[in-house]
Design an enzyme around this catalytic site. Structure first.
Site, mmCIF file in Angstrom:
data_model
loop_
_atom_site.group_PDB
_atom_site.id
_atom_site.type_symbol
_atom_site.label_atom_id
_atom_site.label_comp_id
_atom_site.label_asym_id
_atom_site.label_seq_id
_atom_site.Cartn_x
_atom_site.Cartn_y
_atom_site.Cartn_z
ATOM 1 N N HIS A 97 0.864 -1.204 0.075
ATOM 2 C CA HIS A 97 0.244 -0.070 0.017
ATOM 3 C C HIS A 97 0.882 1.108 0.118
ATOM 4 C CE1 HIS A 97 -2.746 2.984 1.148
ATOM 5 N NE2 HIS A 97 -3.767 2.265 0.946
ATOM 6 N N GLU A 169 -4.012 2.353 -7.470
ATOM 7 C CA GLU A 169 -4.483 3.227 -6.441
ATOM 8 C C GLU A 169 -3.495 4.421 -6.687
ATOM 9 O OE1 GLU A 169 -6.613 1.777 -2.671
ATOM 10 O OE2 GLU A 169 -4.530 1.462 -2.371
HETATM 11 P P1 PGA Z 1 -9.448 6.034 0.512
HETATM 12 O O1 PGA Z 1 -8.386 4.800 0.551
HETATM 13 O O2 PGA Z 1 -10.843 5.232 0.065
HETATM 14 O O3 PGA Z 1 -9.798 6.599 1.990
HETATM 15 O O4 PGA Z 1 -9.095 7.093 -0.616
HETATM 16 C C1 PGA Z 1 -7.993 3.999 -0.289
HETATM 17 C C2 PGA Z 1 -6.994 3.165 -0.077
HETATM 18 O O5 PGA Z 1 -6.074 3.485 0.367
HETATM 19 O O6 PGA Z 1 -6.965 1.705 -0.153
#
Ligand code: PGA
Length: 256
Positions: A97, A169
């Site tokens: 992540h 992401e």
């Molecule tokens: P968020 O986070 O939906 O709060 O933007 C997503 C993530 O970090 O997986």
């Protein structure tokens, strides 16, 4: 592969009591639903066992962890091994992540070791990749994503039954309320798909991989992502910690 995924990443947002309450509400909510997305809850480590006790009789929700160590056991103070995660009922584990990369300096090679061990241990890894705002401005987004995928997944040996989820992401879209446009997410999904096909084959891509989107997904924008075939689901942080929003996202999936 069946239903689309909604994976909830509760990060360090919820206390044990809050994780327990929200899980109870969700388990009740999905109990009598016939159609559902594949739901995965990723609470904090201390809440895993409690959350699992609530969902274990409910095959509609699965459990995931937010990270794991790259070794099975040994002198690694503060680290949690995949064996321990399985003992408390985890089937999934988030790896790489951007918050781990940024605050804990995890790099593609560490993430590769974790990924390999997760698969060896029979866990389903959810590998997160994505560019920063600066990298996007510099026109490097595709290169960054390609490199993250190749250096962590591309050098793996995969087996027939392995399932690997890759979450696109973009770092600047996480926790900002500023999700990318679905078409823009589709572009990066295609880049990831091609990187996997180049490293393995189209057959293996179809059989072993799924790509999902994460970054400010909420009840208002979730549909726009789920309607694209190449987007196999979403990874949701903040909106998944709020009962009403979570239910609305599930409804959005059911009513598509
Ligand atoms: P968020 O986070 O939906 O709060 O933007 C997503 C993530 O970090 O997986």
């Amino acid at each position: 592969m069946g239903e689309k995924l909604i994976i909830a990443n509760w990060k360090s947002y919820l206390s044990l009591a809050e994780s327990e309450d929200l899980t109870r509400e969700l388990a009740n909510y999905v109990k009598n639903k016939k159609k559902l997305p594949e739901l995965v809850l990723c609470p904090s480590y201390p809440a895993l066992l409690t959350v699992n006790k609530i969902i274990e009789k409910n095959s509609k929700i699965s459990l995931g962890a937010q990270n794991m160590n790259w070794r099975e056991k040994g002198p690694f103070t503060g680290a949690v091994s995949p064996i321990m995660l399985k003992e408390v009922g985890c089937e999934f584990v988030i790896l790489g992540h951007s918050e781990r990369r940024k605050h804990f300096r995890e790099e593609n090679l560490d993430i590769h070791h974790r990924l390999r061990l997760a698969l060896e241990q029979g866990l389903i890894p959810i590998l997160c990749v994505g560019e920063t705002a600066e990298e996007r401005r510099a026109g490097k987004r595709d290169d960054v994503v390609r490199e993250q995928v190749s250096e962590s997944v591309g050098i793996l040996d995969i087996n027939e039954d392995d399932r690997i989820i890759i979450a696109y992401e973009p770092v600047w879209a996480i926790g900002t309320g500023d999700a990318v446009e679905p078409d823009d997410a589709v572009h990066s999904h295609q880049v990831i798909r091609q990187t996997i096909i180049d490293a393995f084959s189209e057959l293996e891509y179809n059989k072993n991989f799924q790509i999902i989107y994460g970054g400010s997904v909420d009840p208002d924008n979730i549909e726009g992502f789920l309607e694209h075939d190449i987007i196999s689901g979403v990874l949701v942080g903040s909106a998944s910690t709020k009962e009403e929003k979570f239910k609305e996202m599930i409804e959005a999936y059911i009513n598509r």
